[in-house]
Every structure is written in C-alpha cells, then in structure tokens.
Design a protein around this motif. Structure first.
Motif, PDB file in Angstrom:
ATOM      1  N   TYR A   6       0.834  -1.203   0.000  1.00 52.71           N
ATOM      2  CA  TYR A   6       0.000   0.000   0.000  1.00 52.71           C
ATOM      3  C   TYR A   6       0.871   1.256   0.000  1.00 52.71           C
ATOM      4  O   TYR A   6       0.639   2.191  -0.759  1.00 52.71           O
ATOM      5  CB  TYR A   6      -0.941   0.019   1.207  1.00 52.71           C
ATOM      6  CG  TYR A   6      -1.784   1.272   1.251  1.00 52.71           C
ATOM      7  CD1 TYR A   6      -2.981   1.336   0.564  1.00 52.71           C
ATOM      8  CD2 TYR A   6      -1.368   2.404   1.938  1.00 52.71           C
ATOM      9  CE1 TYR A   6      -3.745   2.490   0.571  1.00 52.71           C
ATOM     10  CE2 TYR A   6      -2.123   3.555   1.958  1.00 52.71           C
ATOM     11  CZ  TYR A   6      -3.313   3.587   1.269  1.00 52.71           C
ATOM     12  OH  TYR A   6      -4.054   4.730   1.266  1.00 52.71           O
ATOM     13  N   TYR A   8       3.957   1.634  -1.043  1.00 46.96           N
ATOM     14  CA  TYR A   8       4.645   1.775  -2.330  1.00 46.96           C
ATOM     15  C   TYR A   8       3.708   2.283  -3.423  1.00 46.96           C
ATOM     16  O   TYR A   8       4.014   3.253  -4.107  1.00 46.96           O
ATOM     17  CB  TYR A   8       5.262   0.434  -2.745  1.00 46.96           C
ATOM     18  CG  TYR A   8       5.854   0.476  -4.122  1.00 46.96           C
ATOM     19  CD1 TYR A   8       7.065   1.121  -4.358  1.00 46.96           C
ATOM     20  CD2 TYR A   8       5.202  -0.088  -5.204  1.00 46.96           C
ATOM     21  CE1 TYR A   8       7.607   1.191  -5.626  1.00 46.96           C
ATOM     22  CE2 TYR A   8       5.734  -0.040  -6.476  1.00 46.96           C
ATOM     23  CZ  TYR A   8       6.933   0.604  -6.681  1.00 46.96           C
ATOM     24  OH  TYR A   8       7.460   0.679  -7.944  1.00 46.96           O
ATOM     25  N   THR A   9       2.553   1.656  -3.589  1.00 47.33           N
ATOM     26  CA  THR A   9       1.669   2.047  -4.688  1.00 47.33           C
ATOM     27  C   THR A   9       1.048   3.428  -4.481  1.00 47.33           C
ATOM     28  O   THR A   9       0.890   4.180  -5.430  1.00 47.33           O
ATOM     29  CB  THR A   9       0.558   1.004  -4.916  1.00 47.33           C
ATOM     30  OG1 THR A   9      -0.172   0.825  -3.707  1.00 47.33           O
ATOM     31  CG2 THR A   9       1.134  -0.306  -5.394  1.00 47.33           C
ATOM     32  N   SER A  10       0.718   3.768  -3.244  1.00 49.08           N
ATOM     33  CA  SER A  10       0.098   5.078  -3.011  1.00 49.08           C
ATOM     34  C   SER A  10       1.119   6.215  -3.091  1.00 49.08           C
ATOM     35  O   SER A  10       0.803   7.295  -3.583  1.00 49.08           O
ATOM     36  CB  SER A  10      -0.630   5.102  -1.673  1.00 49.08           C
ATOM     37  OG  SER A  10       0.277   4.944  -0.604  1.00 49.08           O
ATOM     38  N   CYS A  11       2.333   5.979  -2.648  1.00 45.04           N
ATOM     39  CA  CYS A  11       3.343   7.048  -2.642  1.00 45.04           C
ATOM     40  C   CYS A  11       4.039   7.218  -3.993  1.00 45.04           C
ATOM     41  O   CYS A  11       4.742   8.203  -4.205  1.00 45.04           O
ATOM     42  CB  CYS A  11       4.368   6.794  -1.549  1.00 45.04           C
ATOM     43  SG  CYS A  11       3.662   6.905   0.110  1.00 45.04           S
ATOM     44  N   THR A  12       3.861   6.280  -4.889  1.00 49.31           N
ATOM     45  CA  THR A  12       4.431   6.408  -6.234  1.00 49.31           C
ATOM     46  C   THR A  12       3.345   6.677  -7.267  1.00 49.31           C
ATOM     47  O   THR A  12       3.557   6.533  -8.462  1.00 49.31           O
ATOM     48  CB  THR A  12       5.218   5.137  -6.632  1.00 49.31           C
ATOM     49  OG1 THR A  12       4.355   3.999  -6.541  1.00 49.31           O
ATOM     50  CG2 THR A  12       6.439   4.945  -5.758  1.00 49.31           C
ATOM     51  N   ASN A  13       2.166   7.056  -6.774  1.00 53.45           N
ATOM     52  CA  ASN A  13       1.011   7.400  -7.624  1.00 53.45           C
ATOM     53  C   ASN A  13       0.606   6.274  -8.567  1.00 53.45           C
ATOM     54  O   ASN A  13       0.137   6.519  -9.667  1.00 53.45           O
ATOM     55  CB  ASN A  13       1.290   8.684  -8.419  1.00 53.45           C
ATOM     56  CG  ASN A  13       1.467   9.865  -7.519  1.00 53.45           C
ATOM     57  OD1 ASN A  13       0.759  10.000  -6.526  1.00 53.45           O
ATOM     58  ND2 ASN A  13       2.429  10.712  -7.830  1.00 53.45           N
ATOM     59  N   ARG A  14       0.777   5.047  -8.129  1.00 51.65           N
ATOM     60  CA  ARG A  14       0.357   3.900  -8.929  1.00 51.65           C
ATOM     61  C   ARG A  14      -1.033   3.410  -8.545  1.00 51.65           C
ATOM     62  O   ARG A  14      -1.544   2.487  -9.139  1.00 51.65           O
ATOM     63  CB  ARG A  14       1.372   2.772  -8.787  1.00 51.65           C
ATOM     64  CG  ARG A  14       2.658   3.056  -9.503  1.00 51.65           C
ATOM     65  CD  ARG A  14       3.592   1.863  -9.423  1.00 51.65           C
ATOM     66  NE  ARG A  14       4.668   1.953 -10.391  1.00 51.65           N
ATOM     67  CZ  ARG A  14       5.819   2.544 -10.172  1.00 51.65           C
ATOM     68  NH1 ARG A  14       6.049   3.128  -9.025  1.00 51.65           N
ATOM     69  NH2 ARG A  14       6.750   2.573 -11.108  1.00 51.65           N
ATOM     70  N   CYS A  15      -1.614   4.017  -7.527  1.00 57.10           N
ATOM     71  CA  CYS A  15      -2.930   3.612  -7.063  1.00 57.10           C
ATOM     72  C   CYS A  15      -3.836   4.845  -7.063  1.00 57.10           C
ATOM     73  O   CYS A  15      -3.564   5.822  -6.363  1.00 57.10           O
ATOM     74  CB  CYS A  15      -2.823   3.013  -5.659  1.00 57.10           C
ATOM     75  SG  CYS A  15      -4.316   2.224  -5.091  1.00 57.10           S
ATOM     76  N   ILE A  16      -4.871   4.798  -7.837  1.00 62.93           N
ATOM     77  CA  ILE A  16      -5.788   5.931  -7.971  1.00 62.93           C
ATOM     78  C   ILE A  16      -6.536   6.155  -6.652  1.00 62.93           C
ATOM     79  O   ILE A  16      -6.995   5.221  -6.016  1.00 62.93           O
ATOM     80  CB  ILE A  16      -6.787   5.678  -9.117  1.00 62.93           C
ATOM     81  CG1 ILE A  16      -6.026   5.521 -10.425  1.00 62.93           C
ATOM     82  CG2 ILE A  16      -7.809   6.800  -9.222  1.00 62.93           C
ATOM     83  CD1 ILE A  16      -6.882   5.050 -11.587  1.00 62.93           C
ATOM     84  N   CYS A  20      -0.843   8.983   0.065  1.00 58.25           N
ATOM     85  CA  CYS A  20       0.437   8.515   0.583  1.00 58.25           C
ATOM     86  C   CYS A  20       0.476   8.808   2.080  1.00 58.25           C
ATOM     87  O   CYS A  20       0.350   9.954   2.492  1.00 58.25           O
ATOM     88  CB  CYS A  20       1.585   9.218  -0.126  1.00 58.25           C
ATOM     89  SG  CYS A  20       3.210   8.743   0.496  1.00 58.25           S
TER      90      CYS A  20
END
Length: 122
Positions: A6, A8-16, A20
């Motif tokens: 969570y 990684y994906t939220s802080c690298t803008n990979r999760c809409i 972060c």
C-alpha cells in the motif's frame, strides 16, 4: 492491499485515489531509542537521515515515523488495520479502510455495505 505494498503504490502514484501516508522524513534525531546500529547520511545537503543494516551488508531506510517522532515502524506495519504507533498515525491517512465511529475498529473497505453488520454503531 495493505502494509508495504500500500505504501509503495500510493506514494508512487500507482494507485488511484490512495493517499500517501508518509508525512515525516526519517531524520537522524527521530526514534532516538530504536535502531542502535543506525548510521547517518546527508540528504540533499540539507539534513541528516539514518539508515540501518537490513539485509546483510545492505543499508536501507524503510521506516514510517510516527507523528510523535518517538517511534519508527517498518513500512509493512503502515495501513495494515493495526495501530502500531501510540498516536495511531500509522493508520490515519490510509484510504484502504474505514473506522467504525464509536468503537474505532478499523475495517477493510470491502466490508462496507457488504450485507453484514460489522460496526455496532452504523
């Protein structure tokens, strides 16, 4: 999705629509009683950050700094539906769960409106 994935994906803008949760930079002076084997490194010529030996001779900094700056936890403990920080900041900015209003229990979003009563105050 919970913990390190969570983060990684939220802080690298990979999760809409996922915020972060990282707010504090793990500077050398935070979490003073943890990680006795820490070493310091200068970042961007502006502040001292700490690293710890994680995998043999590899040094990393995979730490979430609780808002009170007294405790640091591993990324795997952030947004995992468990309060690991005394101030509960490790679950505060997570968008993968919701909190029951009265009890404060954390539940995954998949439990919301699923036909089962999970919060006694809803």
């Amino acid at each position: 999705m919970y913990g390190e994935l969570y983060v990684y994906t939220s802080c690298t803008n990979r999760c809409i629509n996922a915020a972060c949760p990282l707010r504090n930079i793990p500077r050398y002076e935070v979490c003073p009683y943890q990680f006795k084997n820490r070493i310091g490194t200068i970042v961007n010529n502006t502040y001292l950050m700490f690293l710890t030996e994680s995998f043999g001779t590899i040094y990393t900094n995979r730490y979430f700094v609780c808002n009170d700056t007294l405790k640091c936890i591993d990324y795997s403990q952030v947004c995992d539906l468990v309060f690991d920080c005394i101030d509960k900041s490790d679950e505060a900015d997570c968008t993968n769960h919701f909190k029951c209003p009265s009890s404060g229990t954390l539940l995954p979003k998949t439990k919301k409106c699923d036909g089962h009563i999970d919060c006694s105050d809803l």
